[in-house]
Design an enzyme around this catalytic site. Structure first.
Site, short mmCIF file in Angstrom:
data_model
loop_
_atom_site.label_atom_id
_atom_site.label_comp_id
_atom_site.label_asym_id
_atom_site.label_seq_id
_atom_site.Cartn_x
_atom_site.Cartn_y
_atom_site.Cartn_z
N ASP A 36 -5.48 -8.73 -14.19
CA ASP A 36 -5.35 -7.55 -15.05
C ASP A 36 -6.50 -6.58 -14.80
O ASP A 36 -6.32 -5.37 -14.70
CB ASP A 36 -5.22 -7.94 -16.52
CG ASP A 36 -6.18 -9.06 -16.93
OD1 ASP A 36 -6.80 -9.67 -16.05
OD2 ASP A 36 -6.31 -9.31 -18.15
N ASP A 85 2.28 -9.06 -4.49
CA ASP A 85 3.43 -8.17 -4.43
C ASP A 85 3.12 -6.89 -5.23
O ASP A 85 3.31 -5.76 -4.76
CB ASP A 85 4.64 -8.91 -5.05
CG ASP A 85 5.95 -8.24 -4.76
OD1 ASP A 85 5.96 -7.19 -4.10
OD2 ASP A 85 6.99 -8.77 -5.20
#
Ligand code: NAD
Length: 361
Positions: free
Chosen positions: A225, A249
């Site tokens: 995060d 990804d």
């Protein structure tokens, strides 16, 4: 010794951009004594049309017998009605799995000449040069069990499994440390070790491998995060980022958009025995056959091939310098150009890179 390349142009703009990359390789062959030979194969929609499969046996045999694969792009509206296993994109997944390409490298470099293409402020992106190394064949995309099941109370439950083994973590971390040795010597490993046991273990294995074999490279860790935030806040702090399949990804797409120009971004997918190089963009059916595509992502993919598979850092640097020189000279394909009237064609851009290479000899 001759380097044998498998060339898979694919669909849409694939053949046009690959043709320009071959021109560049031919300059290396003619002017820099680089001994290279090409064997062409089909993949994607072109392969389905020719042989009834998006990754036919003829292509499989070819790529197993070459030193590296250069791929253009696959896909297009013509093949969308096909069943899933016959679609062009299935060919791409099949070749990656078949060759065991577990490490995906996606560099994001902001070319100062193109800084206006980014949505971020120039002072944030100037000098950005990041390599995301993403694990490509394990993690939550492949973990078992997975599925959707009925629960006794009538609800359904969807579930996936996030798992990584010691050897899977070690082999991708190794690739990241080795890439860092060719760059600025810094690896940041991205995980969610505060919440997910599998990535807590990821952190442990990366740390141990670093201490044992790569103490010359600097290693840091970051929660995913925070990494997503830092990529936008201060992307220049990163050199190599190594991470899991799912996190990679997402973060590699985020990182690539720092540049704002999809036609500039190369990639490599590397396994123990094979490697494949391709631009990150697709087959751009909207401009296919018009000689308008930007070939630079494919040409820069050739530079990655020279560096990571063929051990020709010298030639990789020359190709990258030639691209910089052409951009310095103001040449732009339509995707990079504010003024379409002055945009150059795909083949003119390829020729300009060849010319810059010859001049730099
Ligand atoms: P895309 O990357 O092909 O195109 C997106 C936009 O970017 C289009 O406007 C296109 O014209 C432009 N663009 C892309 N590459 C360019 C280049 N080199 N020069 C100039 N402009 C360029 O993505 P899409 O439109 O979502 O997909 C088109 C097809 O490509 C689909 O069939 C998709 O499945 C396939 N695809 C293939 C790959 C691959 O082969 N690795 C990757 C992504 C998408």
């Amino acid at each position: 010794m001759t380097v044998n390349l498998a060339i898979l142009p694919g669909d849409g703009i694939g053949p046009e951009i690959v043709a320009e990359a071959i021109k560049v390789l031919n300059v290396l062959k003619a002017d820099f004594a680089f001994d290279v030979a090409y064997r062409y194969g089909v993949i994607g929609g072109a392969a389905y049309d020719a042989e009834g499969s998006p990754y036919p046996d003829s292509t499989r045999a070819l790529v197993h017998d070459c030193d590296a694969v250069l791929l253009g792009a696959v896909g297009g509206p013509k093949w969308e009605p096909l069943d899933k296993p016959s679609r062009p994109e299935a060919g791409l997944l099949a070749i990656r799995a078949d060759l065991g390409l577990f490490a995906n490298y996606r560099p994001t470099k902001v070319h100062p000449q193109l800084r206006d293409a980014s949505t971020l402020k120039p002072e944030v992106i100037d000098g950005v040069d990041i390599m995301v190394v993403r694990e490509l064949v394990s993690g939550i995309y492949f973990g078992q069990p997975r599925g959707v099941e009925e629960l006794p109370d009538g609800q359904k439950r969807g579930f996936n499994t996030l798992e990584y083994t010691t050897s899977e973590i070690e082999r991708i971390a190794r690739k990241a440390f080795e890439a860092a040795r060719l760059r600025r010597g810094q690896v940041c490993s991205i995980d969610k070790a505060n919440v997910l046991e599998s990535t807590e273990y990821w952190r442990t294995v990366v740390t141990e491998l670093h201490a044992k074999e790569y103490a010359d490279v600097s290693l840091s860790h970051m929660y995913v995060d925070n990494a997503a935030m830092q990529l936008i806040r201060n992307p220049k702090q990163f050199d190599v980022m190594v991470t899991t399949n799912l996190f990679g990804d997402i973060l590699s797409d985020e990182a690539s958009m720092l540049t704002g120009s999809i036609g500039m971004l190369p990639s490599a997918s590397i396994g123990e025995n094979f490697a494949m190089y391709e631009p990150i963009h697709g087959s751009a059916p909207d401009i296919a056959g018009e000689n308008k595509a930007n070939p630079l992502a494919t040409i820069l993919s050739v530079a990655m091939m020279l560096r990571y598979t063929l051990n020709r850092e010298d030639l990789a640097n020359r190709v990258e310098a030639a691209v910089e020189q052409v951009l310095d000279g103001g040449l732009r394909t339509a995707d990079l150009s504010a003024d379409l009237a002055t945009a150059v064609s795909c083949s003119d851009m390829g020729e300009a890179v060849c010319q810059a290479l010859r001049e730099g000899k």
